[in-house]
Design a protein around this motif. Structure first.
Motif, PDB file in Angstrom:
ATOM      1  N   ARG A 124       0.889  -0.972  -0.050  1.00  0.00           N
ATOM      2  CA  ARG A 124      -0.064  -0.113  -0.112  1.00  0.00           C
ATOM      3  C   ARG A 124       0.922   1.078   0.204  1.00  0.00           C
ATOM      4  N   VAL A 125       1.438   1.653  -1.167  1.00  0.00           N
ATOM      5  CA  VAL A 125       2.095   2.600  -1.104  1.00  0.00           C
ATOM      6  C   VAL A 125       1.882   3.947  -0.598  1.00  0.00           C
ATOM      7  N   ASP A 126       0.330   4.376  -0.758  1.00  0.00           N
ATOM      8  CA  ASP A 126      -0.017   5.673  -0.151  1.00  0.00           C
ATOM      9  C   ASP A 126       0.136   5.445   1.181  1.00  0.00           C
ATOM     10  N   GLN A 127      -0.109   4.296   2.058  1.00  0.00           N
ATOM     11  CA  GLN A 127       0.226   4.298   3.294  1.00  0.00           C
ATOM     12  C   GLN A 127       1.660   4.248   3.740  1.00  0.00           C
ATOM     13  N   LYS A 158      -9.291   4.494  -2.882  1.00  0.00           N
ATOM     14  CA  LYS A 158      -9.077   3.272  -3.191  1.00  0.00           C
ATOM     15  C   LYS A 158      -7.720   2.926  -4.156  1.00  0.00           C
ATOM     16  N   MET A 159      -6.706   3.061  -3.263  1.00  0.00           N
ATOM     17  CA  MET A 159      -5.332   3.140  -3.971  1.00  0.00           C
ATOM     18  C   MET A 159      -5.333   1.408  -3.876  1.00  0.00           C
ATOM     19  N   PRO A 160      -4.911   0.905  -4.916  1.00  0.00           N
ATOM     20  CA  PRO A 160      -4.634  -0.662  -4.713  1.00  0.00           C
ATOM     21  C   PRO A 160      -3.252  -0.797  -4.189  1.00  0.00           C
ATOM     22  N   GLN A 161      -3.002  -2.098  -4.115  1.00  0.00           N
ATOM     23  CA  GLN A 161      -1.599  -2.441  -3.460  1.00  0.00           C
ATOM     24  C   GLN A 161      -0.823  -2.636  -4.840  1.00  0.00           C
ATOM     25  N   LEU A 162       0.414  -2.039  -4.779  1.00  0.00           N
ATOM     26  CA  LEU A 162       1.451  -2.191  -6.111  1.00  0.00           C
ATOM     27  C   LEU A 162       2.624  -2.862  -5.782  1.00  0.00           C
ATOM     28  N   MET A 163       3.430  -3.389  -6.811  1.00  0.00           N
ATOM     29  CA  MET A 163       4.458  -4.020  -6.869  1.00  0.00           C
ATOM     30  C   MET A 163       5.640  -3.351  -6.781  1.00  0.00           C
ATOM     31  N   VAL A 164       6.242  -2.888  -5.649  1.00  0.00           N
ATOM     32  CA  VAL A 164       7.636  -2.103  -5.455  1.00  0.00           C
ATOM     33  C   VAL A 164       8.289  -2.863  -4.328  1.00  0.00           C
ATOM     34  N   ILE A 165       9.524  -2.109  -4.244  1.00  0.00           N
ATOM     35  CA  ILE A 165      10.419  -2.777  -3.178  1.00  0.00           C
ATOM     36  C   ILE A 165      10.193  -1.698  -1.878  1.00  0.00           C
ATOM     37  N   PRO A 166       9.478  -2.258  -1.067  1.00  0.00           N
ATOM     38  CA  PRO A 166       9.164  -1.028  -0.020  1.00  0.00           C
ATOM     39  C   PRO A 166      10.394  -0.784   0.857  1.00  0.00           C
ATOM     40  N   GLN A 167      11.242  -1.707   1.311  1.00  0.00           N
ATOM     41  CA  GLN A 167      12.352  -1.268   1.815  1.00  0.00           C
ATOM     42  C   GLN A 167      13.163  -0.114   1.402  1.00  0.00           C
TER      43      GLN A 167
END
Length: 284
Positions: A124-127, A158-167
């Motif tokens: 959840r990139v927005d969070q 309603k932001m979807p989950q995105l595939m990123v490198i969170p760390q």
């Protein structure tokens, strides 16, 4: 270039690489420490949340008993009990709300610390961005009680989950935010009460492209620094306040690891706007 100049150039590169390695080692050690602290804090926070829920249930039970015995209470006593009950319910609601928010932040920290290097995860990139924007703010406040800034945030509904490198993405956000907080603080020292420090954070997501804009109205960046800010280990902060690695690592995270790009619009004395544009697939 003379042989002596070539040797000096190589020595400078070795020194820069050694500084980068030390900084990376410090980050790794700090990450392990933070993950350990987060894990230890999570358990007592769970107790706080659970006991607030239990207390709310007991308060409801007490209210039912009072209603069954309403004829035995004076009107003014009943009114006072109702006021106290309402205050307690509101307090318990806030305890639960902020406890759950803290748990969310801890989960985010643990997710990032446990992620394998360069591992793309549903996020959840927005969070994540919201949490690290405020982490930067509170970090600056912890070191300077006089620091303040007007923060404006905008995220998609309603932001979807995105595939990123969170760390890694959180580090990029933190690097830019820390610089933004620093530059508006320094400008506030110069301008005084005539200046309102402001940082704007805006996120959009369209056609599998994440765009994040971080803008401040701080000191801005000189043209000669702008040209090399992402490609060299450089800092404009006083000795001991910056490693010169922040933008260098941010470029690596956004451009090399996420295959995105960074745009920088800056004007000396007026502020800077960093824009991350990242291709990111949503998780259905």
């Amino acid at each position: 270039m003379s042989e002596q100049d070539q040797i000096q150039n190589l020595q400078n590169k070795v020194t820069n690489l050694q500084q980068q390695l030390r900084a990376q080692q410090k980050l790794a050690s700090l990450g392990m420490l933070v993950a350990g602290i987060a894990h230890e804090i999570q358990n007592p926070l769970n107790f706080v949340i659970n006991f607030s829920k239990l207390s709310n249930k007991l308060l409801d039970d007490m209210t039912e008993i009072l209603e069954d015995n309403e004829d035995k209470l004076k009107a003014e006593d009943r009114e006072e009990i109702d006021d106290i009950t309402a205050d307690l319910q509101e307090n318990l609601k806030k305890i639960q709300e902020y406890g759950e928010r803290s748990i969310g932040i801890i989960h985010s920290i643990l997710l990032q610390s446990r992620g394998k290097e360069d591992e793309f995860l549903p996020t959840r990139v927005d969070q994540l961005v919201h949490e690290y924007v405020w982490l930067s703010y509170h970090s600056m406040r912890a070191n300077d009680k006089n620091f303040n800034v007007s923060l404006h945030e905008s995220y998609p509904d309603k932001m979807p989950q995105l595939m990123v490198i969170p760390q890694d993405l959180c580090r990029a956000v933190l690097n830019v935010m820390n610089n933004a907080c620093y530059t508006v603080r320094e400008k506030a020292k110069e301008m005084g009460s005539d200046y309102m420090p402001t940082i704007d954070v805006k996120m959009t997501y369209e056609k599998e492209t994440l765009t994040l804009v971080l803008a401040d109205n701080g000191m801005g960046i000189a043209e000669e620094v702008k040209e090399k800010i992402f490609h060299e280990i450089i800092t404009t902060k006083p000795v001991g306040q910056g490693t010169g690695l922040g933008m260098y690592l941010t470029w690596d995270i956004i451009v090399n690891k996420h295959k995105g790009k960074i745009l920088l619009d800056t004007h000396k004395g007026k502020g800077s706007t960093f824009t991350f544009i990242i291709p990111a697939k949503s998780v259905k």
